[in-house]
Design a protein around this motif. Structure first.
Motif, PDB file in Angstrom:
ATOM      1  N   HIS A 123      -9.641  14.301 -13.532  1.00 35.25           N
ATOM      2  CA  HIS A 123      -8.873  15.460 -12.784  1.00 35.25           C
ATOM      3  C   HIS A 123      -8.615  16.578 -13.197  1.00 35.25           C
ATOM      4  CE1 HIS A 123      -7.448  12.373  -9.862  1.00 35.25           C
ATOM      5  NE2 HIS A 123      -6.376  11.662 -10.570  1.00 35.25           N
ATOM      6  N   LYS A 124      -9.315  16.715 -14.279  1.00 39.65           N
ATOM      7  CA  LYS A 124      -9.506  18.259 -14.846  1.00 39.65           C
ATOM      8  C   LYS A 124     -10.861  18.911 -15.062  1.00 39.65           C
ATOM      9  CE  LYS A 124      -5.426  17.052 -16.795  1.00 39.65           C
ATOM     10  NZ  LYS A 124      -4.084  17.491 -16.180  1.00 39.65           N
ATOM     11  N   LEU A 125     -11.740  18.279 -14.113  1.00 37.91           N
ATOM     12  CA  LEU A 125     -13.166  18.739 -14.244  1.00 37.91           C
ATOM     13  C   LEU A 125     -13.590  19.517 -12.778  1.00 37.91           C
ATOM     14  CD1 LEU A 125     -14.495  15.484 -15.893  1.00 37.91           C
ATOM     15  CD2 LEU A 125     -13.717  17.570 -17.126  1.00 37.91           C
ATOM     16  N   PHE A 129       0.705  -1.092  -0.001  1.00 35.64           N
ATOM     17  CA  PHE A 129       0.059  -0.130  -0.027  1.00 35.64           C
ATOM     18  C   PHE A 129       1.025   1.266   0.098  1.00 35.64           C
ATOM     19  CE2 PHE A 129      -3.806  -2.205   2.345  1.00 35.64           C
ATOM     20  CZ  PHE A 129      -4.311  -2.491   1.153  1.00 35.64           C
ATOM     21  N   PHE A 130       0.475   2.319  -0.917  1.00 36.07           N
ATOM     22  CA  PHE A 130       0.798   3.601  -0.823  1.00 36.07           C
ATOM     23  C   PHE A 130      -0.065   4.787  -0.619  1.00 36.07           C
ATOM     24  CE2 PHE A 130       4.312   6.336  -3.443  1.00 36.07           C
ATOM     25  CZ  PHE A 130       4.393   7.226  -2.618  1.00 36.07           C
ATOM     26  N   PRO A 131      -0.618   4.916   0.758  1.00 34.35           N
ATOM     27  CA  PRO A 131      -1.569   5.864   1.121  1.00 34.35           C
ATOM     28  C   PRO A 131      -1.267   7.298   0.697  1.00 34.35           C
ATOM     29  CG  PRO A 131      -1.176   4.610   2.852  1.00 34.35           C
ATOM     30  CD  PRO A 131      -0.016   4.366   1.901  1.00 34.35           C
ATOM     31  N   LEU A 132      -2.096   7.929  -0.095  1.00 32.26           N
ATOM     32  CA  LEU A 132      -1.983   9.453  -0.697  1.00 32.26           C
ATOM     33  C   LEU A 132      -3.238  10.018  -0.406  1.00 32.26           C
ATOM     34  CD1 LEU A 132       0.283   8.724  -3.747  1.00 32.26           C
ATOM     35  CD2 LEU A 132       0.937   9.659  -1.682  1.00 32.26           C
ATOM     36  N   LYS A 133      -3.247  11.427  -0.479  1.00 38.70           N
ATOM     37  CA  LYS A 133      -4.423  12.041  -0.595  1.00 38.70           C
ATOM     38  C   LYS A 133      -4.840  12.527  -1.981  1.00 38.70           C
ATOM     39  CE  LYS A 133      -4.562  14.426   3.970  1.00 38.70           C
ATOM     40  NZ  LYS A 133      -4.503  15.659   4.814  1.00 38.70           N
ATOM     41  N   LEU A 134      -5.008  11.679  -2.745  1.00 37.85           N
ATOM     42  CA  LEU A 134      -5.498  11.688  -4.073  1.00 37.85           C
ATOM     43  C   LEU A 134      -6.139  10.187  -4.573  1.00 37.85           C
ATOM     44  CD1 LEU A 134      -3.473  10.011  -6.122  1.00 37.85           C
ATOM     45  CD2 LEU A 134      -1.833  11.731  -5.515  1.00 37.85           C
ATOM     46  N   VAL A 135      -6.653  10.478  -5.876  1.00 37.64           N
ATOM     47  CA  VAL A 135      -7.291   9.291  -6.443  1.00 37.64           C
ATOM     48  C   VAL A 135      -6.787   8.921  -7.707  1.00 37.64           C
ATOM     49  CG1 VAL A 135      -9.540   8.487  -7.355  1.00 37.64           C
ATOM     50  CG2 VAL A 135      -9.727   9.748  -5.406  1.00 37.64           C
ATOM     51  N   ALA A 136      -6.226   7.703  -7.840  1.00 30.76           N
ATOM     52  CA  ALA A 136      -5.695   7.363  -9.170  1.00 30.76           C
ATOM     53  C   ALA A 136      -6.781   6.601  -9.880  1.00 30.76           C
ATOM     54  CB  ALA A 136      -4.408   6.607  -8.919  1.00 30.76           C
ATOM     55  N   GLU A 188     -14.189  12.672  -6.467  1.00 29.75           N
ATOM     56  CA  GLU A 188     -13.245  11.671  -7.255  1.00 29.75           C
ATOM     57  C   GLU A 188     -13.453  10.306  -6.474  1.00 29.75           C
ATOM     58  OE1 GLU A 188     -10.136  14.747  -8.993  1.00 29.75           O
ATOM     59  OE2 GLU A 188      -9.580  13.285  -7.371  1.00 29.75           O
ATOM     60  N   LEU A 189     -13.432  10.277  -5.212  1.00 27.65           N
ATOM     61  CA  LEU A 189     -13.264   8.865  -4.378  1.00 27.65           C
ATOM     62  C   LEU A 189     -15.013   8.282  -4.698  1.00 27.65           C
ATOM     63  CD1 LEU A 189     -12.626   6.866  -2.593  1.00 27.65           C
ATOM     64  CD2 LEU A 189     -13.352   8.290  -0.904  1.00 27.65           C
ATOM     65  N   GLU A 190     -15.972   9.105  -4.776  1.00 31.22           N
ATOM     66  CA  GLU A 190     -17.226   8.494  -5.091  1.00 31.22           C
ATOM     67  C   GLU A 190     -17.235   8.103  -6.521  1.00 31.22           C
ATOM     68  OE1 GLU A 190     -22.035  10.271  -5.017  1.00 31.22           O
ATOM     69  OE2 GLU A 190     -20.392  11.608  -3.934  1.00 31.22           O
ATOM     70  N   LEU A 191     -16.724   8.614  -7.393  1.00 28.76           N
ATOM     71  CA  LEU A 191     -16.594   8.309  -8.794  1.00 28.76           C
ATOM     72  C   LEU A 191     -15.855   6.978  -8.927  1.00 28.76           C
ATOM     73  CD1 LEU A 191     -17.434   9.436 -11.803  1.00 28.76           C
ATOM     74  CD2 LEU A 191     -14.922  10.005 -12.054  1.00 28.76           C
ATOM     75  N   LEU A 192     -14.596   6.729  -8.193  1.00 27.87           N
ATOM     76  CA  LEU A 192     -13.978   5.534  -8.405  1.00 27.87           C
ATOM     77  C   LEU A 192     -14.803   4.402  -7.499  1.00 27.87           C
ATOM     78  CD1 LEU A 192     -10.991   4.715  -8.646  1.00 27.87           C
ATOM     79  CD2 LEU A 192     -10.641   4.784  -6.371  1.00 27.87           C
TER      80      LEU A 192
END
Length: 211
Positions: A151-153, A10-17, A160-164
């Motif tokens: 990421h551009k919207l 795991f690599f926790p980050l404050k972003l959605v890939a 973004e998390l909800e979308l993922l």
């Protein structure tokens, strides 16, 4: 049929890939230097886990594609690519014998089908949104999907998390169309306000009013 389960570093980050997304990262912590060394040597993937105020319970499997730069002190600039979203089932911090965390994940299912009408509506609003945001984007309307420009919207991290987390392309497309319908009028109103502000202080030619 059960969703596949796998053990991932795991690599926790404050972003959605997002799946398919190319993501460039600067690696400087010792535990993640070790993770990248292991991934490079063994060709293994790892999970970018979404961290909000705490671990969200979701993330995306990513693959190390290229080490772009190696620094003398061991730091790295790397290029990764998103593969599949997952739900975290267990969290071991650290993994046995490693500096970094890991755990079991369950990969989310995905229903890719959408209607032609949905696709055309999505592309229409997407082009307008990107135009209003001054983002120069040339894309194939047939191959673009819900992840392509997410990421551009102007989505918040929580959105973004909800979308993922959505397991249907139709649901993701509808989510983004609703986002466009909320945001496009707001952006247009802001642009109009900017134009009015620019005009203040200039001599104006006003048509006479008949009353």
């Amino acid at each position: 049929m059960k969703n596949p389960i796998q053990y991932l570093p795991f690599f926790p980050l404050k972003l959605v890939a997002f799946p398919g997304e190319e993501l460039n990262l600067h690696i400087f912590e010792p535990r993640y230097k070790e993770l990248m060394q292991d991934s490079e040597q063994n060709g293994t993937s790892f999970g970018i886990c979404v961290y909000l105020n705490s671990l969200s319970g979701y993330g995306t499997e990513v693959k190390l594609e290229k080490v772009i730069k190696r620094y003398e002190d061991g730091r790295l600039d790397i290029q990764t690519r998103g593969l599949k979203p997952f739900r975290i089932l267990s969290f071991d911090n650290p993994m046995p014998g490693k500096l970094y965390a890991g755990g079991n994940v369950e990969f989310l299912t995905d229903e890719p089908k959408i209607t032609t009408v949905q696709h055309y509506e999505f592309v229409f609003y997407l082009k307008e949104m990107l135009y209003l945001l001054n983002y120069p984007a040339e894309f194939d309307s047939q191959s673009v999907n819900s992840y392509s420009f997410s990421h551009k919207l102007g989505l918040k991290l929580e959105e973004e998390l909800e979308l993922l987390k959505m397991e249907s392309e139709a649901d993701r497309i509808n989510f983004l169309i609703n986002h466009f319908k909320r945001m496009i009028p707001v952006i247009k109103a802001i642009e109009q306000a900017k134009e009015k502000i620019k005009q203040n202080g200039h001599f104006k030619h006003l048509d006479p009013l008949n009353f």
